[in-house]
Scaffold this motif. Structure first.
Motif, PDB file in Angstrom:
ATOM      1  N   GLN A  29       0.830  -1.205   0.000  1.00 39.94           N
ATOM      2  CA  GLN A  29       0.000   0.000   0.000  1.00 39.94           C
ATOM      3  C   GLN A  29       0.863   1.254   0.000  1.00 39.94           C
ATOM      4  O   GLN A  29       0.548   2.236  -0.664  1.00 39.94           O
ATOM      5  N   PHE A  30       1.958   1.209   0.746  1.00 41.80           N
ATOM      6  CA  PHE A  30       2.884   2.342   0.764  1.00 41.80           C
ATOM      7  C   PHE A  30       3.390   2.630  -0.646  1.00 41.80           C
ATOM      8  O   PHE A  30       3.367   3.777  -1.099  1.00 41.80           O
ATOM      9  N   LEU A  31       3.831   1.596  -1.358  1.00 49.49           N
ATOM     10  CA  LEU A  31       4.345   1.789  -2.714  1.00 49.49           C
ATOM     11  C   LEU A  31       3.243   2.270  -3.659  1.00 49.49           C
ATOM     12  O   LEU A  31       3.485   3.113  -4.532  1.00 49.49           O
ATOM     13  N   ALA A  32       2.015   1.787  -3.475  1.00 48.51           N
ATOM     14  CA  ALA A  32       0.886   2.261  -4.281  1.00 48.51           C
ATOM     15  C   ALA A  32       0.602   3.737  -3.981  1.00 48.51           C
ATOM     16  O   ALA A  32       0.311   4.520  -4.899  1.00 48.51           O
ATOM     17  N   ASP A  33       0.718   4.127  -2.721  1.00 53.03           N
ATOM     18  CA  ASP A  33       0.499   5.518  -2.351  1.00 53.03           C
ATOM     19  C   ASP A  33       1.595   6.425  -2.918  1.00 53.03           C
ATOM     20  O   ASP A  33       1.325   7.565  -3.294  1.00 53.03           O
ATOM     21  N   VAL A  34       2.815   5.921  -2.977  1.00 54.93           N
ATOM     22  CA  VAL A  34       3.903   6.684  -3.599  1.00 54.93           C
ATOM     23  C   VAL A  34       3.584   6.897  -5.084  1.00 54.93           C
ATOM     24  O   VAL A  34       3.732   8.003  -5.610  1.00 54.93           O
ATOM     25  N   ALA A  36       0.622   6.960  -6.426  1.00 53.92           N
ATOM     26  CA  ALA A  36      -0.485   7.908  -6.500  1.00 53.92           C
ATOM     27  C   ALA A  36       0.011   9.337  -6.323  1.00 53.92           C
ATOM     28  O   ALA A  36      -0.480  10.264  -6.980  1.00 53.92           O
ATOM     29  N   LEU A  37       1.003   9.519  -5.466  1.00 52.35           N
ATOM     30  CA  LEU A  37       1.586  10.843  -5.271  1.00 52.35           C
ATOM     31  C   LEU A  37       2.351  11.279  -6.522  1.00 52.35           C
ATOM     32  O   LEU A  37       2.330  12.455  -6.886  1.00 52.35           O
ATOM     33  N   GLU A  38       3.002  10.336  -7.191  1.00 61.03           N
ATOM     34  CA  GLU A  38       3.668  10.654  -8.454  1.00 61.03           C
ATOM     35  C   GLU A  38       2.645  11.100  -9.498  1.00 61.03           C
ATOM     36  O   GLU A  38       2.892  12.044 -10.256  1.00 61.03           O
ATOM     37  N   ILE A  43      -0.251  15.562 -12.463  1.00 56.60           N
ATOM     38  CA  ILE A  43      -1.459  16.374 -12.631  1.00 56.60           C
ATOM     39  C   ILE A  43      -1.166  17.829 -12.298  1.00 56.60           C
ATOM     40  O   ILE A  43      -1.614  18.746 -12.998  1.00 56.60           O
ATOM     41  N   ILE A  44      -0.394  18.059 -11.247  1.00 49.62           N
ATOM     42  CA  ILE A  44      -0.012  19.430 -10.891  1.00 49.62           C
ATOM     43  C   ILE A  44       0.729  20.074 -12.053  1.00 49.62           C
ATOM     44  O   ILE A  44       0.432  21.199 -12.451  1.00 49.62           O
ATOM     45  N   ASP A  45       1.699  19.358 -12.598  1.00 46.54           N
ATOM     46  CA  ASP A  45       2.478  19.914 -13.702  1.00 46.54           C
ATOM     47  C   ASP A  45       1.600  20.177 -14.925  1.00 46.54           C
ATOM     48  O   ASP A  45       1.766  21.173 -15.614  1.00 46.54           O
ATOM     49  N   ASP A  46       0.648  19.284 -15.178  1.00 44.05           N
ATOM     50  CA  ASP A  46      -0.216  19.413 -16.354  1.00 44.05           C
ATOM     51  C   ASP A  46      -1.276  20.497 -16.182  1.00 44.05           C
ATOM     52  O   ASP A  46      -1.643  21.168 -17.139  1.00 44.05           O
ATOM     53  N   THR A  68      -1.487  16.342   3.497  1.00 42.27           N
ATOM     54  CA  THR A  68      -1.769  15.174   4.341  1.00 42.27           C
ATOM     55  C   THR A  68      -1.156  13.921   3.729  1.00 42.27           C
ATOM     56  O   THR A  68      -0.548  13.102   4.426  1.00 42.27           O
ATOM     57  N   ARG A  69      -1.283  13.785   2.427  1.00 50.99           N
ATOM     58  CA  ARG A  69      -0.688  12.633   1.741  1.00 50.99           C
ATOM     59  C   ARG A  69       0.836  12.668   1.827  1.00 50.99           C
ATOM     60  O   ARG A  69       1.473  11.638   2.035  1.00 50.99           O
ATOM     61  N   LEU A  70       1.415  13.856   1.664  1.00 51.56           N
ATOM     62  CA  LEU A  70       2.875  13.999   1.791  1.00 51.56           C
ATOM     63  C   LEU A  70       3.341  13.567   3.177  1.00 51.56           C
ATOM     64  O   LEU A  70       4.314  12.823   3.307  1.00 51.56           O
ATOM     65  N   ARG A  71       2.645  14.043   4.192  1.00 49.69           N
ATOM     66  CA  ARG A  71       3.027  13.705   5.565  1.00 49.69           C
ATOM     67  C   ARG A  71       2.901  12.212   5.825  1.00 49.69           C
ATOM     68  O   ARG A  71       3.756  11.618   6.485  1.00 49.69           O
ATOM     69  N   SER A  72       1.847  11.604   5.317  1.00 51.59           N
ATOM     70  CA  SER A  72       1.644  10.174   5.499  1.00 51.59           C
ATOM     71  C   SER A  72       2.772   9.374   4.855  1.00 51.59           C
ATOM     72  O   SER A  72       3.317   8.446   5.458  1.00 51.59           O
ATOM     73  N   ILE A  73       3.123   9.745   3.631  1.00 52.82           N
ATOM     74  CA  ILE A  73       4.226   9.060   2.934  1.00 52.82           C
ATOM     75  C   ILE A  73       5.528   9.266   3.706  1.00 52.82           C
ATOM     76  O   ILE A  73       6.297   8.323   3.901  1.00 52.82           O
ATOM     77  N   ALA A  74       5.773  10.490   4.159  1.00 52.25           N
ATOM     78  CA  ALA A  74       7.001  10.771   4.902  1.00 52.25           C
ATOM     79  C   ALA A  74       7.058   9.966   6.199  1.00 52.25           C
ATOM     80  O   ALA A  74       8.102   9.402   6.539  1.00 52.25           O
ATOM     81  N   ASP A  75       5.936   9.896   6.922  1.00 54.51           N
ATOM     82  CA  ASP A  75       5.889   9.107   8.161  1.00 54.51           C
ATOM     83  C   ASP A  75       6.208   7.639   7.895  1.00 54.51           C
ATOM     84  O   ASP A  75       7.036   7.022   8.572  1.00 54.51           O
ATOM     85  N   ARG A  76       5.521   7.069   6.916  1.00 54.35           N
ATOM     86  CA  ARG A  76       5.714   5.645   6.629  1.00 54.35           C
ATOM     87  C   ARG A  76       7.098   5.368   6.066  1.00 54.35           C
ATOM     88  O   ARG A  76       7.704   4.344   6.399  1.00 54.35           O
ATOM     89  N   ALA A  77       7.622   6.277   5.253  1.00 52.01           N
ATOM     90  CA  ALA A  77       8.975   6.083   4.723  1.00 52.01           C
ATOM     91  C   ALA A  77       9.994   6.097   5.857  1.00 52.01           C
ATOM     92  O   ALA A  77      10.913   5.273   5.887  1.00 52.01           O
ATOM     93  N   GLY A  78       9.834   7.032   6.798  1.00 46.78           N
ATOM     94  CA  GLY A  78      10.738   7.087   7.940  1.00 46.78           C
ATOM     95  C   GLY A  78      10.688   5.822   8.773  1.00 46.78           C
ATOM     96  O   GLY A  78      11.722   5.286   9.186  1.00 46.78           O
ATOM     97  N   ALA A  79       9.486   5.325   9.009  1.00 43.89           N
ATOM     98  CA  ALA A  79       9.348   4.098   9.803  1.00 43.89           C
ATOM     99  C   ALA A  79       9.911   2.894   9.052  1.00 43.89           C
ATOM    100  O   ALA A  79      10.602   2.056   9.649  1.00 43.89           O
ATOM    101  N   LEU A  80       9.623   2.803   7.782  1.00 46.12           N
ATOM    102  CA  LEU A  80      10.160   1.688   6.993  1.00 46.12           C
ATOM    103  C   LEU A  80      11.688   1.728   6.948  1.00 46.12           C
ATOM    104  O   LEU A  80      12.349   0.705   7.084  1.00 46.12           O
TER     105      LEU A  80
END
Length: 137
Positions: A29-34, A36-38, A43-46, A68-80
């Motif tokens: 799920q973490f990798l899927a969320d990464v 999704a963030l990509e 979309i931001i660029d487009d 919120t999504r950035l923080r979640s990814i950062a939290d999980r990346a740090g823990a992993l």
């Protein structure tokens, strides 16, 4: 927001500190969320101008969701990473993604503020009318 912004500091701290036990993180799920963030970055660029031109309420809701999504990814990346579950190349990839997204959000914030300034000028009028300048003597 510069590079010393509160968002930047929080993301950096979350990448360095183990925020949650690794056993509670679903790696797939973490990798899927990464991913999704990509996609959100693409979309931001487009749609940069359309996002920046949104009314303030809609823009702020979108911004809160993205942060919120950035923080979640950062939290999980740090823990992993702390638990040995995040390879160095993935950590670099996630850190780069978060850094680029943070910059894009800052750019969007600046652009959105300019749109807000334009809206306020239109609402308030174009300034002092020429007729007032010439008749107020």
């Amino acid at each position: 927001m510069g590079s010393d912004s509160p968002l930047s500091a929080r993301l950096d701290a979350r990448l360095r500190a183990p925020g949650m036990p690794v056993g509670h993180i679903d790696r797939a799920q973490f990798l899927a969320d990464v991913q999704a963030l990509e996609l959100r970055l693409a979309i931001i660029d487009d749609r940069f101008e359309r996002l920046a031109a949104r009314p303030d309420d809609a823009y702020q809701a979108w911004r809160r969701d993205t942060v919120t999504r950035l923080r979640s990814i950062a939290d999980r990346a740090g823990a992993l990473e702390a638990g040995g579950g995040l390879e160095p190349h993935r950590r670099r990839h996630v850190a780069a993604l978060l850094t680029v997204l943070r910059r894009r959000i800052m750019q969007l914030d600046e652009r959105h503020a300019r749109y807000g300034d334009r809206r306020a000028r239109r609402r308030d009028g174009p300034g002092t009318p020429i007729a007032q300048l010439t008749t107020s003597r």
